[in-house]
Design a protein around this motif. Structure first.
Motif, short mmCIF file in Angstrom:
data_model
loop_
_atom_site.label_atom_id
_atom_site.label_comp_id
_atom_site.label_asym_id
_atom_site.label_seq_id
_atom_site.Cartn_x
_atom_site.Cartn_y
_atom_site.Cartn_z
N ARG A 91 0.80 -1.08 0.15
CA ARG A 91 0.58 0.36 -0.40
C ARG A 91 1.09 1.37 0.01
N VAL A 92 1.05 1.62 -0.85
CA VAL A 92 2.55 2.77 -1.03
C VAL A 92 2.02 3.24 -2.61
N ASN A 93 2.36 4.87 -2.26
CA ASN A 93 1.97 4.96 -4.07
C ASN A 93 2.57 6.44 -3.93
N TYR A 94 3.23 7.36 -5.07
CA TYR A 94 4.24 8.34 -4.98
C TYR A 94 2.85 9.18 -5.14
N PHE A 95 2.51 10.22 -4.67
CA PHE A 95 2.42 11.74 -5.38
C PHE A 95 2.44 12.28 -6.67
N PRO A 96 1.34 11.77 -7.24
CA PRO A 96 1.58 12.06 -9.18
C PRO A 96 2.01 13.98 -8.90
N SER A 97 2.60 14.23 -10.35
CA SER A 97 2.58 14.78 -10.48
C SER A 97 2.66 15.86 -11.57
N ASP A 98 2.63 17.16 -12.70
CA ASP A 98 2.75 17.14 -14.43
C ASP A 98 3.65 17.54 -14.65
N PHE A 99 3.98 19.32 -14.52
CA PHE A 99 4.43 19.62 -14.51
C PHE A 99 5.44 20.26 -12.76
N TYR A 100 4.58 19.98 -11.95
CA TYR A 100 4.52 20.07 -11.04
C TYR A 100 3.83 19.37 -9.95
N GLY A 101 4.51 18.84 -8.85
CA GLY A 101 3.71 17.84 -8.15
C GLY A 101 2.18 18.47 -7.71
N TRP A 102 1.47 17.25 -7.03
CA TRP A 102 0.18 17.55 -6.87
C TRP A 102 -0.08 17.63 -5.36
N ASP A 103 1.44 18.09 -4.07
CA ASP A 103 0.83 18.08 -3.14
C ASP A 103 1.50 19.01 -2.46
N THR A 104 2.02 20.10 -3.58
CA THR A 104 2.88 21.27 -2.80
C THR A 104 1.27 22.19 -2.41
N PRO A 105 2.14 23.71 -2.22
CA PRO A 105 0.45 24.40 -2.58
C PRO A 105 0.45 25.48 -3.74
N ASP A 106 0.90 25.08 -4.76
CA ASP A 106 0.62 25.57 -5.83
C ASP A 106 -0.79 24.90 -6.91
N VAL A 107 -1.07 25.82 -7.56
CA VAL A 107 -2.49 26.10 -7.95
C VAL A 107 -2.58 24.54 -7.90
N LYS B 291 0.29 18.42 -23.97
CA LYS B 291 1.06 18.81 -23.14
C LYS B 291 0.95 18.42 -22.35
N ILE B 292 -0.33 18.22 -21.67
CA ILE B 292 0.08 17.98 -20.07
C ILE B 292 -0.16 16.40 -20.02
N LEU B 293 -0.69 15.52 -20.62
CA LEU B 293 -0.84 14.43 -19.80
C LEU B 293 0.52 13.71 -20.24
N PRO B 294 1.31 14.32 -21.06
CA PRO B 294 2.46 13.12 -21.56
C PRO B 294 3.33 13.36 -20.41
N LYS B 295 2.96 14.55 -19.91
CA LYS B 295 4.50 15.03 -18.32
C LYS B 295 3.91 14.10 -17.03
N VAL B 296 2.46 13.30 -17.07
CA VAL B 296 1.59 13.37 -15.91
C VAL B 296 2.82 11.40 -15.35
N LYS B 297 2.96 11.73 -13.78
CA LYS B 297 3.83 10.84 -13.54
C LYS B 297 2.48 10.39 -12.33
N THR B 298 2.22 8.76 -12.80
CA THR B 298 1.42 8.56 -11.30
C THR B 298 1.56 7.34 -11.20
N ASP B 299 0.99 6.79 -9.76
CA ASP B 299 0.88 4.91 -9.80
C ASP B 299 -0.41 4.55 -9.35
N PHE B 300 -1.09 5.40 -9.76
CA PHE B 300 -2.61 5.00 -9.49
C PHE B 300 -3.58 6.38 -9.55
N ARG B 301 -4.65 5.70 -10.65
CA ARG B 301 -5.69 6.39 -11.93
C ARG B 301 -6.92 6.04 -11.04
#
Length: 338
Positions: A267-283, A328-338
């Protein structure tokens, strides 16, 4: 009225701001300039009003460079510019990230250049900062649309988690993996940070709070501490210069980490990202919130599909077409849980 109407509000540092007219030349300086940039570019007036910004780390990222031609020409300031350098750009207003005033703002004020702080740390702070930016740009309607988008995501998760008992909330550990002196090290986020909010709001129990900083800073933790927490779920934030899948594969194969229940039970996953991580206080924080909710409680988020979330986010907040998002966006997405 229009451009001559005075603007008054309290900024992210609690300062009373009064502008005689709409500023036409904005400069962005200070820490985390990309957070302000990414928000500014949600407004149609943003790119044309941006006169210059500080070059600091991954300031514009491939994201804005790829999607908004011309932004690289606005990397005006080298890191930590002085007030004279900023004044040379003749800005009407300087935007900075933070919730406390710093000496640079005082020096700019003496030069007749007002400063506005955007705190951009929690959802509530985001709503206030977006509203203020809408006032600065003379487009409160667009600010309301952006706020409504974020609030809809938050409300959706709140409704999905309604009635969730404490016994149904998995214990969750969020760690950032990075390199220290040639070795992997892990750190936990502060109690008041976005990652902690995401876990709580998504129906999880953060196990690291007693060891974490109250408001700011990452805290290094060792495996003995992690073993004592023995979380149900492990979520890894992987520093952008490292390969997320490679880091995860290393971790789950390590004999010491295998003693942790979440690792042993897969039960291990990494936080998704595209150009930037989705965990940060970014948009992208709302993308991280809905992902976390779907990850921890898939039965309560049956309508979740990561690609549709991405299409909705970039279309409604940046006006990108489905085709542009797909290429432009989808090819940058990194995730191991969809």
């Amino acid at each position: 009225q229009g451009a001559q109407a005075p603007i008054e509000f309290k900024d992210g540092a609690g300062n009373a701001v009064k502008l005689a007219r709409l500023p036409q030349r904005l400069a962005i300086v200070g820490r985390g300039p990309q957070y302000l940039l990414h928000l500014l570019y949600m407004f149609p007036e943003g790119p044309e009003r941006l006169a210059g910004m500080e070059q600091r780390g991954r300031i514009s990222s491939d994201f804005l460079s790829a999607l908004f031609p011309g932004i690289d020409g606005k990397l005006t300031f080298l890191p930590n510019p002085g007030p004279e350098s900023i004044a040379g750009l003749h800005p009407d207003l300087v935007l900075m990230k933070g919730s406390q005033s710093i000496p640079l703002a005082e020096a700019l004020s003496k030069a007749g250049i007002p400063t506005v702080y955007l705190s951009l740390e929690t959802p509530e702070e985001y709503y206030g900062d977006i509203s203020n930016l809408g006032a600065i740009l003379g487009n409160p309607k667009r600010a309301e649309e952006i706020i409504a988008f974020y609030k809809a995501d938050v409300s959706r998760v709140e409704k999905a988690m309604a009635g969730l008992g404490d016994g149904e909330k998995p214990s969750v550990l969020v760690v950032m993996g990075s390199m220290r002196s040639g070795k992997y090290a892990v750190r936990v986020p502060a109690q008041a940070w976005m990652q902690t909010y995401q876990v709580k709001a998504a129906g999880g129990r953060p196990v690291w709070l007693d060891a974490a900083e109250q408001s700011g800073g990452w805290t290094v933790v060792n495996l003995e501490q992690i073993a004592a927490w023995d979380p149900d779920r492990l979520i890894i934030i992987v520093w952008y210069s490292l390969d997320a899948l490679e880091f995860k594969n290393w971790l789950v194969a390590d004999p010491q980490w295998k003693k942790i229940r979440a690792v042993a039970e897969g039960r291990v996953n990494y936080f998704p990202s595209d150009f930037y991580g989705w965990d940060t206080p970014d948009v992208r924080w709302s993308l991280g919130l809905t992902w976390m909710a779907a990850n921890l409680h898939p039965a309560r988020m049956k309508d979740y599909g990561i690609e549709e979330e991405i299409y909705s986010f970039y279309n409604k907040l940046y006006g990108l077409s489905r085709e542009k998002i797909r290429t432009k966006i989808l090819p940058k997405v990194k995730t191991d849980f969809r």
